[in-house]
Design a protein around this motif. Sequence first.
Motif, PDB file in Angstrom:
ATOM      1  N   ALA A   1      63.166  86.337  84.563  1.00  0.00           N
ATOM      2  CA  ALA A   1      63.035  87.545  85.183  1.00  0.00           C
ATOM      3  C   ALA A   1      62.678  87.512  86.759  1.00  0.00           C
ATOM      4  CB  ALA A   1      61.609  87.932  84.679  1.00  0.00           C
ATOM      5  N   ALA A   2      62.337  86.164  87.231  1.00  0.00           N
ATOM      6  CA  ALA A   2      62.688  85.872  88.845  1.00  0.00           C
ATOM      7  C   ALA A   2      64.008  85.763  89.130  1.00  0.00           C
ATOM      8  CB  ALA A   2      61.494  84.965  89.135  1.00  0.00           C
TER       9      ALA A   2
ATOM     10  N   THR B   1      69.588  78.112  86.795  1.00  0.00           N
ATOM     11  CA  THR B   1      69.265  77.399  85.540  1.00  0.00           C
ATOM     12  C   THR B   1      68.400  75.989  85.856  1.00  0.00           C
ATOM     13  OG1 THR B   1      71.261  78.195  84.414  1.00  0.00           O
ATOM     14  CG2 THR B   1      70.571  76.221  83.674  1.00  0.00           C
ATOM     15  N   SER B   2      68.826  75.646  86.850  1.00  0.00           N
ATOM     16  CA  SER B   2      68.023  74.143  87.454  1.00  0.00           C
ATOM     17  C   SER B   2      66.865  74.416  87.527  1.00  0.00           C
ATOM     18  CB  SER B   2      68.706  73.590  88.486  1.00  0.00           C
ATOM     19  OG  SER B   2      68.781  74.278  89.407  1.00  0.00           O
ATOM     20  N   ASP B   3      66.497  75.576  88.239  1.00  0.00           N
ATOM     21  CA  ASP B   3      64.779  76.017  88.801  1.00  0.00           C
ATOM     22  C   ASP B   3      64.251  76.151  87.193  1.00  0.00           C
ATOM     23  OD1 ASP B   3      65.303  75.421  91.353  1.00  0.00           O
ATOM     24  OD2 ASP B   3      65.673  77.566  92.002  1.00  0.00           O
ATOM     25  N   ILE B   4      64.902  76.983  86.616  1.00  0.00           N
ATOM     26  CA  ILE B   4      64.197  77.387  85.113  1.00  0.00           C
ATOM     27  C   ILE B   4      63.871  76.074  84.482  1.00  0.00           C
ATOM     28  CG2 ILE B   4      64.412  78.531  83.004  1.00  0.00           C
ATOM     29  CD1 ILE B   4      66.125  80.604  84.323  1.00  0.00           C
TER      30      ILE B   4
ATOM     31  N   LEU C   1      54.723  89.606  84.330  1.00  0.00           N
ATOM     32  CA  LEU C   1      56.075  90.310  84.709  1.00  0.00           C
ATOM     33  C   LEU C   1      55.768  91.779  85.848  1.00  0.00           C
ATOM     34  CD1 LEU C   1      57.907  89.948  81.209  1.00  0.00           C
ATOM     35  CD2 LEU C   1      58.558  89.037  83.374  1.00  0.00           C
ATOM     36  N   ALA C   2      54.615  92.213  85.352  1.00  0.00           N
ATOM     37  CA  ALA C   2      54.171  93.597  86.054  1.00  0.00           C
ATOM     38  C   ALA C   2      54.098  92.963  87.592  1.00  0.00           C
ATOM     39  CB  ALA C   2      52.826  94.260  85.616  1.00  0.00           C
ATOM     40  N   ILE C   3      53.458  91.871  87.721  1.00  0.00           N
ATOM     41  CA  ILE C   3      53.035  91.755  89.096  1.00  0.00           C
ATOM     42  C   ILE C   3      54.478  91.312  89.856  1.00  0.00           C
ATOM     43  CG2 ILE C   3      51.972  89.911  90.498  1.00  0.00           C
ATOM     44  CD1 ILE C   3      49.855  89.595  88.544  1.00  0.00           C
ATOM     45  N   LEU C   4      55.244  90.754  88.943  1.00  0.00           N
ATOM     46  CA  LEU C   4      56.507  90.468  89.642  1.00  0.00           C
ATOM     47  C   LEU C   4      57.410  91.609  89.896  1.00  0.00           C
ATOM     48  CD1 LEU C   4      57.966  87.459  89.696  1.00  0.00           C
ATOM     49  CD2 LEU C   4      59.271  87.927  87.586  1.00  0.00           C
ATOM     50  N   ASP C   5      57.056  92.537  89.007  1.00  0.00           N
ATOM     51  CA  ASP C   5      57.808  93.675  89.309  1.00  0.00           C
ATOM     52  C   ASP C   5      57.465  94.418  90.653  1.00  0.00           C
ATOM     53  OD1 ASP C   5      59.646  93.519  87.248  1.00  0.00           O
ATOM     54  OD2 ASP C   5      58.341  94.746  86.012  1.00  0.00           O
TER      55      ASP C   5
ATOM     56  N   GLY D   1      57.622  87.995  94.298  1.00  0.00           N
ATOM     57  CA  GLY D   1      58.074  86.749  93.618  1.00  0.00           C
ATOM     58  C   GLY D   1      56.950  85.847  92.780  1.00  0.00           C
ATOM     59  N   LEU D   2      57.609  84.869  92.404  1.00  0.00           N
ATOM     60  CA  LEU D   2      56.662  83.865  91.852  1.00  0.00           C
ATOM     61  C   LEU D   2      55.285  83.352  92.622  1.00  0.00           C
ATOM     62  CD1 LEU D   2      58.975  81.739  89.444  1.00  0.00           C
ATOM     63  CD2 LEU D   2      57.459  83.702  88.804  1.00  0.00           C
TER      64      LEU D   2
END
Length: 448
Positions: free
Chosen positions: A49-50, A54-57, A101-105, A109-110
């Motif tokens: 979602a952020a 792939t490496s960061d996930i 996810l609501a905060i991210l929206d 960001g993270l």
Amino acid sequence: MADAQSESTAEVRPEDEKLPLWPTIVYGVQHVLTMYGGIIAPPLVMGQAAGLSTSDIGMLITCCLFIGGLATLLQTLGIPFFGSKLPLVQGVSFSGVAMMLAILDDGGGLPRIFGAVIVSSVIGLLLAPFFAVLLRFFPPVVRGVVIVMVGTSLLPVAGGWAMGSDAEAADYGSVANIGLAALSLLLVVVLSKFGSAAVSRLSILISLVVSTAVAAVLGMADFSAVPEGPVFALPQPFVLGPPTFDAPAIISMMILVLVTFTETTADILAVGEVVGTKVDSKRVAAGLRADMLSSAVSPVFNSFTQSAFAQNVGLVAITKVSSRFVVAAGGVVLVVLGAFPVLGRVVAAIPTPVLGGVGIALFGTVAASGIHTLAKADLGDSLNLLLVAISLFFGMLPMVQPEIYAQFPSWFQVIFQSGISSATIMAVVLNVFFHHLGRRSREPFAAE
């Protein structure tokens, strides 16, 4: 002399049993395999979602494993005022994903989520003892409802795993996936019935290994990603940037803290019932403080709010291995998986249908333990019967009608979309209303 004898007797608790080294390690690995899919799901969803690479996930998943292991050690081994010293596995719960996810929206960001988790967890650390005092409002009729919901609320998880987890995949819900799940469940049943005591206790682990081997032969298990990526890598602080602090995000995460309090209290009560040990408000408070301390440190190493995993309560119930040191060994395994990503990739290759089959046995056992607790309550009392009926159905509503609260505010959805927290809140409120307020009506409701 009598006092010394009674003190010695009081110190002998089922959860303090120490097993030989190898059984401790093997049973600990079994705990990790049981909850592995659940602990990697939140960072996987949040990373995607952020918009992370792939490496960061992968890094995010590794950090969650590492912190989950440390949190498990704190919860099981304990230090003064922190840790319930019960066989509870800790990790990032999926119940907070919707709120994050609501905060991210909303932007930020993270790092905005990490800052909110830190502040809300510190506040939660201060509130934990006050929440634990509410344990007097958790008699057997309430505890039974809560434990039943802990088990039944995990049914969709087991069903999703059995179907293949990825709803977009072509084989989702295929006969092959369901058959693989059935095989893993059948192995648990057969090994529990006909195996020796040792084999019966390891039925979950043996089923996972054998079913995965069968899946590999049938081409349903993919180990090709195991060699990819680093072999050893310790989590680094603030890899995704320093945390930012935002009042609305912090308030939102405080709601998640209250949900975590409710669910962890439920898990502590559940595992206490399964193990057959005393759980009082001090022990609950120590468990909640461990949650909050772990959660406050977690974002420093790129992870999220920590809480107890209900599925592992089911594993304790099935295996009858009550030792907290076994779960502590599982915590060590999680730390190792977090430091050696290659091992994590091996475990991640276990097909989700295999997890789905054993999940049915695990989660169902938790629900059965709740029914056992309800048997201690006076269900001949019409008020208790009404409490159980309304609370269970209230908790199951979001399971059978996932969109029932779609039009409500996000904070409301976080609390009541969780079957555990919604059933717990209803059961506690009805218990207070029926048994603690005003004059008690004798026969407001009757069931033949």
